[in-house]
Write a protein that holds these residues in place. Structure first.
Motif, PDB file in Angstrom:
ATOM      1  N   VAL A  54     -94.342   2.707 -19.942  1.00  0.00           N
ATOM      2  CA  VAL A  54     -93.085   2.739 -20.828  1.00  0.00           C
ATOM      3  C   VAL A  54     -93.463   3.304 -22.277  1.00  0.00           C
ATOM      4  O   VAL A  54     -94.454   3.058 -22.823  1.00  0.00           O
ATOM      5  CB  VAL A  54     -92.513   1.459 -21.075  1.00  0.00           C
ATOM      6  N   PRO A  55     -92.566   4.118 -22.721  1.00  0.00           N
ATOM      7  CA  PRO A  55     -93.006   4.764 -24.139  1.00  0.00           C
ATOM      8  C   PRO A  55     -93.115   3.661 -25.130  1.00  0.00           C
ATOM      9  O   PRO A  55     -92.416   2.705 -25.164  1.00  0.00           O
ATOM     10  CB  PRO A  55     -91.916   5.638 -24.489  1.00  0.00           C
ATOM     11  N   GLY A  56     -94.284   3.757 -25.908  1.00  0.00           N
ATOM     12  CA  GLY A  56     -94.799   2.749 -27.022  1.00  0.00           C
ATOM     13  C   GLY A  56     -93.728   2.727 -27.927  1.00  0.00           C
ATOM     14  O   GLY A  56     -93.410   1.258 -28.329  1.00  0.00           O
ATOM     15  N   LEU A  79     -92.271  -0.584 -40.838  1.00  0.00           N
ATOM     16  CA  LEU A  79     -92.524  -1.270 -39.585  1.00  0.00           C
ATOM     17  C   LEU A  79     -93.846  -0.390 -39.158  1.00  0.00           C
ATOM     18  O   LEU A  79     -93.909   0.827 -38.845  1.00  0.00           O
ATOM     19  CB  LEU A  79     -91.361  -0.883 -38.519  1.00  0.00           C
ATOM     20  N   ALA A  80     -94.616  -1.374 -38.640  1.00  0.00           N
ATOM     21  CA  ALA A  80     -95.805  -0.803 -37.918  1.00  0.00           C
ATOM     22  C   ALA A  80     -96.178  -1.498 -36.556  1.00  0.00           C
ATOM     23  O   ALA A  80     -95.846  -2.635 -36.529  1.00  0.00           O
ATOM     24  CB  ALA A  80     -97.188  -1.021 -38.903  1.00  0.00           C
ATOM     25  N   ALA A  81     -96.867  -0.566 -35.797  1.00  0.00           N
ATOM     26  CA  ALA A  81     -97.058  -1.334 -34.492  1.00  0.00           C
ATOM     27  C   ALA A  81     -98.322  -0.759 -34.017  1.00  0.00           C
ATOM     28  O   ALA A  81     -98.772   0.509 -34.095  1.00  0.00           O
ATOM     29  CB  ALA A  81     -95.841  -0.797 -33.437  1.00  0.00           C
ATOM     30  N   ARG A  82     -99.016  -1.472 -33.335  1.00  0.00           N
ATOM     31  CA  ARG A  82    -100.605  -1.248 -32.660  1.00  0.00           C
ATOM     32  C   ARG A  82    -100.385  -1.355 -31.062  1.00  0.00           C
ATOM     33  O   ARG A  82     -99.972  -2.530 -30.690  1.00  0.00           O
ATOM     34  CB  ARG A  82    -101.724  -1.884 -33.211  1.00  0.00           C
ATOM     35  N   PHE A  83    -100.349  -0.295 -30.116  1.00  0.00           N
ATOM     36  CA  PHE A  83    -100.074  -0.449 -28.928  1.00  0.00           C
ATOM     37  C   PHE A  83    -101.558  -0.640 -28.199  1.00  0.00           C
ATOM     38  O   PHE A  83    -102.450  -0.159 -28.138  1.00  0.00           O
ATOM     39  CB  PHE A  83     -99.797   0.944 -28.431  1.00  0.00           C
TER      40      PHE A  83
ATOM     41  N   GLY B  72    -104.276  20.791 -21.653  1.00  0.00           N
ATOM     42  CA  GLY B  72    -103.827  20.094 -20.405  1.00  0.00           C
ATOM     43  C   GLY B  72    -103.938  18.695 -20.698  1.00  0.00           C
ATOM     44  O   GLY B  72    -103.267  18.026 -19.801  1.00  0.00           O
ATOM     45  N   LYS B  73    -104.450  18.104 -21.859  1.00  0.00           N
ATOM     46  CA  LYS B  73    -104.490  16.709 -21.856  1.00  0.00           C
ATOM     47  C   LYS B  73    -103.147  16.098 -22.429  1.00  0.00           C
ATOM     48  O   LYS B  73    -102.353  17.010 -23.004  1.00  0.00           O
ATOM     49  CB  LYS B  73    -105.723  16.168 -22.837  1.00  0.00           C
ATOM     50  N   VAL B  74    -102.648  14.783 -22.158  1.00  0.00           N
ATOM     51  CA  VAL B  74    -101.729  14.233 -22.901  1.00  0.00           C
ATOM     52  C   VAL B  74    -101.850  13.436 -23.590  1.00  0.00           C
ATOM     53  O   VAL B  74    -102.699  12.704 -23.799  1.00  0.00           O
ATOM     54  CB  VAL B  74    -100.860  13.703 -21.680  1.00  0.00           C
ATOM     55  N   PRO B  75    -101.116  13.188 -24.723  1.00  0.00           N
ATOM     56  CA  PRO B  75    -101.206  12.265 -25.821  1.00  0.00           C
ATOM     57  C   PRO B  75    -100.976  10.797 -25.539  1.00  0.00           C
ATOM     58  O   PRO B  75     -99.768  10.379 -24.664  1.00  0.00           O
ATOM     59  CB  PRO B  75    -100.352  12.801 -27.121  1.00  0.00           C
ATOM     60  N   VAL B  76    -101.739   9.799 -25.947  1.00  0.00           N
ATOM     61  CA  VAL B  76    -101.215   8.656 -25.533  1.00  0.00           C
ATOM     62  C   VAL B  76    -101.208   7.580 -26.978  1.00  0.00           C
ATOM     63  O   VAL B  76    -102.213   7.938 -27.746  1.00  0.00           O
ATOM     64  CB  VAL B  76    -102.570   7.939 -24.673  1.00  0.00           C
ATOM     65  N   HIS B  77    -100.240   7.179 -27.146  1.00  0.00           N
ATOM     66  CA  HIS B  77     -99.885   6.690 -28.510  1.00  0.00           C
ATOM     67  C   HIS B  77    -100.846   5.420 -28.992  1.00  0.00           C
ATOM     68  O   HIS B  77    -100.730   4.294 -27.841  1.00  0.00           O
ATOM     69  CB  HIS B  77     -98.526   6.105 -28.476  1.00  0.00           C
TER      70      HIS B  77
END
Lengths: 135, 140
Positions: A54-56, A79-83, B72-77
């Motif tokens: 799911v998108p963070g 607002l800050a978040a760490r995933f 080709g890599k994807v960003p992970v938040h």
């Protein structure tokens, strides 16, 4: 309410049942996020995840939802978040928050936020808010 | 729109982009987050995380991808922060100055966007970290 009473106060809990493909699809469409990580399971697994994440930012958005539901919350100044770990499609999330600091002079408070899935913390957050009433 | 501001220390400039929070898009974004209707008295009418939509605009995203050279890599938040000095208003134009730091040796990059109103006043600052994942390199 005094500063002492405010600190430690908990926000009303927010439980989001299983976040499915429809909810994620609506969020991706609204936000413009086209990261294939949320659609391509092979890619997601290649990135080290156990399934589609799911998108963070969808989860972070639930922090603002929890804050908005709290009558004492006025504007959200920060607002800050760490995933910490991905929330996977189909998982539910529970949002909780607690006031950890309050400043009568600025009428601001700091709220520590947590999102948990399957009993584990998945996102940690912090908000600085303007309170709706003096204390 | 005002002259682009200098990038924040540690960031290289990606570009300055004109953005607007359109009423229809804000409503869709609120609905997708189940935020309900207007924010209520004293609250911003634009959701606090809405600026992430502007970073997903094709012009912004393509400029970032070119600078990142993801191959080709994807960003992970990894993390995200939104700080406000004034509330965003529906229909008001803003200049968004975007900067990039990294990626570093671990593949972690930071994207920062500073929003200014038509008078050049700082309205918000948005900063997030990503790691480029996928391909042959595992996620750190």
């Amino acid at each position: 309410m005094s500063r002492q009473e405010l600190i430690g106060q908990r926000l009303p809990g927010l439980a989001i049942e299983a976040i499915g493909a429809d909810a994620v699809g609506a969020y991706l469409a609204a936000s413009g996020d086209d990261n294939p990580l949320h659609r391509d399971e092979t890619l997601a697994r290649g990135a080290g995840m156990a399934g589609l994440p799911v998108p963070g930012m969808l989860v972070m958005g639930q922090f603002s939802r929890a804050l908005e539901a709290w009558p004492r919350c006025g504007a959200i100044a920060r607002l800050a978040a760490r995933f910490l770990r991905p929330v996977l499609f189909g998982e539910g999330v529970e949002i909780s928050g607690r006031v950890v600091a309050a400043d009568p002079a600025s009428r601001r408070a700091v709220v520590r936020l947590t999102a948990a899935a399957a009993g584990k913390t998945v996102v940690m957050g912090e908000a600085e808010i303007e309170l709706t009433a003096e204390f | 729109m005002a002259t682009p501001a200098a990038p924040a220390p540690g960031f290289r400039r990606i570009g300055s982009f004109d953005v607007v929070a359109g009423a229809e898009r804000v409503a869709r974004f609120r609905a997708a987050l189940a935020l309900g209707g207007a924010g209520g008295a004293g609250r911003g009418e634009v959701p606090v995380t809405f600026p992430i939509c502007w970073l997903a605009e094709p012009a912004v995203k393509s400029a970032l991808l070119v600078a990142l050279g993801g191959g080709g890599k994807v960003p992970v938040h990894l993390d995200q922060e939104m700080e406000y000095f004034a509330p965003l208003r529906i229909g008001q134009p803003y200049a968004m100055d975007v900067g990039l730091a990294g990626p570093d040796a671990r593949g972690v990059a930071r994207v920062r966007a500073d929003l200014r109103d038509g008078a050049g006043a700082r309205v918000a600052s948005v900063c997030g970290s990503f790691v480029l994942a996928g391909g042959k390199e595992p996620r750190p």
